[in-house]
Write a protein that holds these residues in place. Structure first.
Motif, PDB file in Angstrom:
ATOM      1  N   ASP A  29     -14.092 -18.740 -12.778  1.00 44.70           N
ATOM      2  CA  ASP A  29     -13.155 -20.043 -12.575  1.00 44.70           C
ATOM      3  C   ASP A  29     -13.723 -20.779 -11.585  1.00 44.70           C
ATOM      4  O   ASP A  29     -14.382 -20.098 -10.595  1.00 44.70           O
ATOM      5  CB  ASP A  29     -11.794 -19.567 -12.282  1.00 44.70           C
ATOM      6  CG  ASP A  29     -10.708 -20.674 -12.106  1.00 44.70           C
ATOM      7  OD1 ASP A  29     -11.065 -21.711 -13.027  1.00 44.70           O
ATOM      8  OD2 ASP A  29      -9.674 -20.692 -11.593  1.00 44.70           O
ATOM      9  N   PHE A  30     -13.669 -22.053 -11.496  1.00 50.84           N
ATOM     10  CA  PHE A  30     -13.980 -22.680 -10.189  1.00 50.84           C
ATOM     11  C   PHE A  30     -12.890 -23.830  -9.836  1.00 50.84           C
ATOM     12  O   PHE A  30     -12.278 -24.315 -10.794  1.00 50.84           O
ATOM     13  CB  PHE A  30     -15.313 -23.508 -10.593  1.00 50.84           C
ATOM     14  CG  PHE A  30     -15.343 -24.139 -11.935  1.00 50.84           C
ATOM     15  CD1 PHE A  30     -14.840 -25.274 -12.174  1.00 50.84           C
ATOM     16  CD2 PHE A  30     -16.455 -23.560 -13.071  1.00 50.84           C
ATOM     17  CE1 PHE A  30     -15.147 -25.785 -13.600  1.00 50.84           C
ATOM     18  CE2 PHE A  30     -16.563 -23.759 -14.081  1.00 50.84           C
ATOM     19  CZ  PHE A  30     -15.742 -24.999 -14.480  1.00 50.84           C
ATOM     20  N   ASP A  31     -12.861 -24.084  -8.695  1.00 53.14           N
ATOM     21  CA  ASP A  31     -12.120 -24.799  -8.014  1.00 53.14           C
ATOM     22  C   ASP A  31     -12.077 -26.383  -8.534  1.00 53.14           C
ATOM     23  O   ASP A  31     -13.197 -26.866  -8.282  1.00 53.14           O
ATOM     24  CB  ASP A  31     -11.699 -24.680  -6.488  1.00 53.14           C
ATOM     25  CG  ASP A  31     -10.882 -25.639  -5.896  1.00 53.14           C
ATOM     26  OD1 ASP A  31      -9.660 -25.663  -6.641  1.00 53.14           O
ATOM     27  OD2 ASP A  31     -10.848 -26.036  -4.623  1.00 53.14           O
ATOM     28  N   VAL A  32     -11.134 -27.074  -9.092  1.00 55.48           N
ATOM     29  CA  VAL A  32     -11.280 -28.314  -9.316  1.00 55.48           C
ATOM     30  C   VAL A  32     -10.134 -29.203  -8.574  1.00 55.48           C
ATOM     31  O   VAL A  32      -9.114 -28.977  -8.485  1.00 55.48           O
ATOM     32  CB  VAL A  32     -10.979 -28.754 -10.560  1.00 55.48           C
ATOM     33  CG1 VAL A  32     -11.160 -30.384 -11.000  1.00 55.48           C
ATOM     34  CG2 VAL A  32     -12.101 -27.795 -11.693  1.00 55.48           C
ATOM     35  N   ARG A  33     -10.721 -30.464  -7.731  1.00 59.31           N
ATOM     36  CA  ARG A  33      -9.603 -31.133  -7.020  1.00 59.31           C
ATOM     37  C   ARG A  33     -10.034 -32.471  -7.392  1.00 59.31           C
ATOM     38  O   ARG A  33     -10.969 -32.780  -7.953  1.00 59.31           O
ATOM     39  CB  ARG A  33     -10.058 -30.779  -5.609  1.00 59.31           C
ATOM     40  CG  ARG A  33      -9.551 -29.490  -4.976  1.00 59.31           C
ATOM     41  CD  ARG A  33      -9.967 -28.743  -3.775  1.00 59.31           C
ATOM     42  NE  ARG A  33     -11.345 -28.437  -4.057  1.00 59.31           N
ATOM     43  CZ  ARG A  33     -12.366 -28.992  -3.246  1.00 59.31           C
ATOM     44  NH1 ARG A  33     -12.427 -29.896  -2.520  1.00 59.31           N
ATOM     45  NH2 ARG A  33     -13.593 -28.504  -3.586  1.00 59.31           N
ATOM     46  N   SER A  34      -9.165 -33.366  -6.686  1.00 61.78           N
ATOM     47  CA  SER A  34      -9.259 -34.913  -6.944  1.00 61.78           C
ATOM     48  C   SER A  34      -9.758 -35.452  -5.645  1.00 61.78           C
ATOM     49  O   SER A  34      -9.225 -35.158  -4.659  1.00 61.78           O
ATOM     50  CB  SER A  34      -8.063 -35.423  -7.604  1.00 61.78           C
ATOM     51  OG  SER A  34      -7.543 -35.063  -8.803  1.00 61.78           O
TER      52      SER A  34
END
Length: 265
Positions: A29-34
């Protein structure tokens, strides 16, 4: 600028960034942000940016560095500068489609004169040599020894049967309407700056972009295409696409092989 050193440093940093990107890409998993403009950013963008920025600042401390992930660099201007998108095609990365690249370029007087585009998941590496010509390196890649290099060149287009490449994530009706002005033999979709490279290798004749891009998205691919005999012009008046604009935002553009009979919008 010492172009021999620039070629070596850009290539090595692209490979180093690709390694950290693929480590995260292959994780569970990898952290996805805006970001503030609602575009996505991941830990891979930031890790790759840290590797490239540190390396470029160490090698070329007196040259302005503009990078997508460092907003404070976007307000600075210079006649000559390095410009970086550490992970171009974040949406392709997030969806694990592989069409993402590391982009590093050097711009002089408004023109990208040297660049590297590395697609780590695709195993493709394109860069300009010290003399300005463009090559594709054959993997597997090593940061020390350079692998076999193949010169690349745009094709001689047949205006009755053009090969077109368009964006995979940003395709819209305006793009399709413009492509409809041409006699198209075949069409393919690709992500990130790989589209410039497909024109540079002769795998496509034209890449129209009717949509928002920033200079860090395009500079490296533009340099590779120029080194292969191609060019990039504005969509509206077919004037050269220039760099170092106050906000680093691009107008719509067309990347193409000379010989394509460009149509007006």
């Amino acid at each position: 600028m010492d172009f021999d050193r620039l070629e070596s440093v850009m290539r090595k940093l692209a490979l180093a960034a690709g390694d950290v990107i693929m480590e995260i890409y292959n994780s569970d998993d990898f952290d996805v942000r805006s970001k503030s403009d609602d575009s996505p950013v991941t830990a891979a963008d930031e890790a790759a940016d840290a590797v490239i920025s540190a390396g470029l600042r160490d090698a070329f401390p007196d040259v302005l560095l503009v990078t997508e992930e460092q907003a404070d660099s976007h307000g600075q201007q210079a006649d000559a500068f390095l410009i970086v998108d550490p992970l171009d095609g974040t949406k392709e990365f997030i969806h694990r489609r592989g069409d993402f690249t590391v982009n590093i370029a050097y711009v002089e007087d408004g023109t990208p004169v040297r660049g590297v585009v590395y697609a780590p998941a695709k195993g493709r590496m394109f860069f300009t040599r010290a003399d300005g010509s463009s090559v594709e390196e054959q993997g597997p890649f090593d940061r020390g020894a350079v692998g076999p290099l193949s010169p690349i060149s745009v094709t001689s287009p047949d205006n009755a049967a053009l090969m077109v490449v368009a964006s995979k994530s940003h395709r819209d009706q305006a793009t399709d309407d413009y492509i409809g002005k041409y006699a198209v033999k075949d069409m393919r979709s690709a992500g990130s700056s790989l589209k410039f490279c497909l024109v540079a290798t002769g795998e496509a004749d034209i890449y129209p972009r009717v949509g928002r891009t920033m200079e860090w998205d395009t500079a490296a691919g533009h340099a590779v295409l120029k080194g292969a005999g191609g060019d990039v012009v504005r969509f509206d008046d077919h004037a050269p696409l220039t760099y170092g604009k106050p906000d680093y935002a691009n107008p719509f553009f067309i990347a193409y092989a000379p010989g394509v009979d460009l149509k007006k919008a």
